[in-house]
Scaffold this active site. Structure first.
Site, PDB file in Angstrom:
ATOM      1  N   HIS A  92      -6.397   5.074   4.530  1.00 44.21           N
ATOM      2  CA  HIS A  92      -5.561   4.658   3.067  1.00 44.21           C
ATOM      3  C   HIS A  92      -6.389   3.638   2.461  1.00 44.21           C
ATOM      4  CE1 HIS A  92      -2.018   4.052   4.604  1.00 44.21           C
ATOM      5  NE2 HIS A  92      -2.483   5.066   5.727  1.00 44.21           N
ATOM      6  N   ASP A  94      -3.865   3.345   0.300  1.00 50.18           N
ATOM      7  CA  ASP A  94      -2.189   3.510  -0.726  1.00 50.18           C
ATOM      8  C   ASP A  94      -0.712   3.194   0.967  1.00 50.18           C
ATOM      9  OD1 ASP A  94      -2.377   6.423   0.581  1.00 50.18           O
ATOM     10  OD2 ASP A  94      -0.674   6.487   0.080  1.00 50.18           O
ATOM     11  N   ASP A 124      -1.766  -0.886   8.560  1.00 50.23           N
ATOM     12  CA  ASP A 124      -1.592   0.794   7.891  1.00 50.23           C
ATOM     13  C   ASP A 124      -1.480   0.293   6.301  1.00 50.23           C
ATOM     14  OD1 ASP A 124      -0.798   3.152   7.766  1.00 50.23           O
ATOM     15  OD2 ASP A 124       1.043   2.710   7.668  1.00 50.23           O
ATOM     16  N   GLU A 158      -2.108   9.123   1.123  1.00 47.24           N
ATOM     17  CA  GLU A 158      -1.825   9.231   2.193  1.00 47.24           C
ATOM     18  C   GLU A 158       0.004   9.187   3.180  1.00 47.24           C
ATOM     19  OE1 GLU A 158      -0.680   8.800   6.765  1.00 47.24           O
ATOM     20  OE2 GLU A 158      -1.250   7.161   5.147  1.00 47.24           O
ATOM     21  N   GLU A 159       0.316   8.076   2.309  1.00 46.87           N
ATOM     22  CA  GLU A 159       2.129   7.747   2.743  1.00 46.87           C
ATOM     23  C   GLU A 159       2.588   8.367   1.792  1.00 46.87           C
ATOM     24  OE1 GLU A 159       2.699   6.055   4.436  1.00 46.87           O
ATOM     25  OE2 GLU A 159       1.411   4.174   5.161  1.00 46.87           O
ATOM     26  N   HIS A 407       5.183   0.064   8.667  1.00 46.92           N
ATOM     27  CA  HIS A 407       5.908   0.244   8.106  1.00 46.92           C
ATOM     28  C   HIS A 407       6.983  -0.530   6.976  1.00 46.92           C
ATOM     29  CE1 HIS A 407       4.425   4.693   7.022  1.00 46.92           C
ATOM     30  NE2 HIS A 407       4.194   4.284   7.172  1.00 46.92           N
TER      31      HIS A 407
END
Length: 434
Positions: A92, A94, A124, A158-159, A407
């Site tokens: 992804h 974002d 990520d 996605e996030e 994250h």
């Protein structure tokens, strides 16, 4: 023709540098942060447009946008017009927000220290975007012949999916990915380099307990919402663990933990220390291994809540003045629970371990990583993978960043892991090409 590709480290790092340079504008947490995924797409297209079908090359580039500035990118390498597909989906564009004050590095600028590449999105998932972009560029440069069509889908939103109709769910709804049912779909958004065999369903919930405000020196005239909601959570958890115990298949899939239901946040009405709080709110999550149905689980929990609301006295009290049903001044007061989900549940997945998609991935990973290849499952969750599997897609899951910094502050990926990833992809494509 055998696929023999190693990571072009210079191109990978150059592209990743540009992508991380956009990460400030790719943060996703509305309403404060609304990403502009097209800022990342422009850099991917810059690398691949010289090989595009529009310029006589073998890569079809489709920039699919439903919300202005928030595109998805579908790449198709198909020089021989094959209909069978192998797909890389899920990487992804974002990222989750980053606070520069808590980082040791600028999160919005790629920092290279030896093997480590620091920046928000390196693990990520912008590192995967750069990796797959380099794969497509090298296939075109080497004019590799495949007996299938190779597809990559870089997705938006996605996030955080609180703004609907932006990313992969809209692509699926409009049939943009229907042709990918003809082969395995590798969801490239996990970590630690080994195949991920399974993920959990996830339901985020809020439980509000309502009591009665009163002076704490006269506790018999109030209903303590904190005591009530804490006892209610205990009741819900006991019922949950009785009905959703560890499942025998969790061992086969090497899940680190069984299903869980737990509180993670709590708040109550503002007041003074000498007041009985009239309401207390707890938030938490359900993490359900994919051998149970999340919709049925939520209905069960709603039933537990109803049991309490029908008769709050089934809960234990705390001391002689702790009551959840009282009569004061001739009026009966009853404690009450309100339970709701915070958005729709994410559906977990148990990958089909008998499919060629999984077998080829596991074999390619073992050949490159040796004993360090350790397929695993975890009760983290990925969006849409369970829905796609239910819709007939052969979903397999992999990723090459690091779980330890997912994250988190000081996120990084390792160049050596990305080199291994390209070697795994090369072997994987060879196996599908045989």
């Amino acid at each position: 023709m055998a696929v023999e590709i190693e990571l072009n480290s210079e191109r990978f790092v150059q592209l990743l540098c540009k992508l991380i340079g956009e990460a400030k504008y790719l943060q996703n947490n509305p309403p404060k942060f609304i990403p502009q995924e097209d800022r990342a797409i422009q850099h991917v297209k810059e690398v691949l447009e010289p090989f595009s079908t529009a310029k006589g090359g073998p890569i079809q580039i489709d920039h699919v946008t439903f919300v202005e500035g928030r595109g998805n990118l579908i790449l198709t390498y198909n020089p021989s017009g094959r209909k069978r597909t192998v797909a890389f989906v899920g990487s992804h564009l974002d990222v989750v927000p980053a606070n520069p004050e808590t980082w040791n590095y600028d999160p919005f600028k790629l920092t290279v220290e030896g093997d480590k590449l620091y920046g928000r999105g390196t693990t990520d998932c912008l590192g995967h975007v750069a990796l797959i972009t380099d794969l497509f560029a090298q296939l075109a440069e080497k004019k590799v012949t495949l007996n299938f069509s190779l597809v990559a889908v870089f997705i938006a939103s996605e996030e955080n999916t609180s703004i609907p109709g932006v990313g992969v769910e809209k692509l699926v709804e409009l049939g943009k990915l229907d042709h990918l049912r003809d082969g395995p779909v590798y969801w490239v958004d996990s970590a630690d380099s080994s195949p991920c065999m399974g993920t959990a369903s996830a339901a985020m919930w809020t439980l509000r307990g309502k009591g009665r405000l009163f002076h704490s020196g006269l506790p018999h005239k109030g209903i303590n919402s904190q005591e009530f909601v804490n006892e209610a959570v205990t009741y819900l958890q006991k019922r949950f663990y009785a009905e959703f115990p560890p499942h025998e298949k969790e061992t086969d899939y090497k899940f680190a933990t069984p299903s869980t239901m737990k509180p993670t946040l709590i708040k109550c009405s503002e007041g003074s220390v000498n007041q009985i709080p009239p309401w207390t709110e707890v938030q938490g999550d359900i993490r359900l291994t994919p051998f149970y149905n999340i919709d049925e689980c939520v209905k069960k929990v709603e039933g537990y809540v109803k049991e309490i609301n029908d008769d709050p006295t089934i809960l234990p009290t705390r001391g002689p003045c702790s009551k959840y049903v009282i009569t004061a001044d001739g009026v009966e007061y009853r404690a009450k629970l309100d339970f709701k989900l915070n958005g729709s549940p994410l559906r977990g997945i148990a990958c089909n371990l008998q499919s060629l998609g999984y077998k080829h991935l596991e074999a390619a990973s073992s050949e490159v990583l040796g004993a360090d290849s350790k397929p695993y499952s975890l009760t983290g969750s990925l969006p849409l993978v369970g829905d796609l599997q239910a819709a007939g897609f052969d979903i397999q899951v992999c990723g090459y960043g690091h779980t330890s910094v997912y994250h988190g502050d000081n996120e990084y990926c390792s160049l050596s892991c990305m080199r291994n990833a390209m070697n795994i992809f090369s072997r994987l494509l060879n196996k599908h090409n045989a």
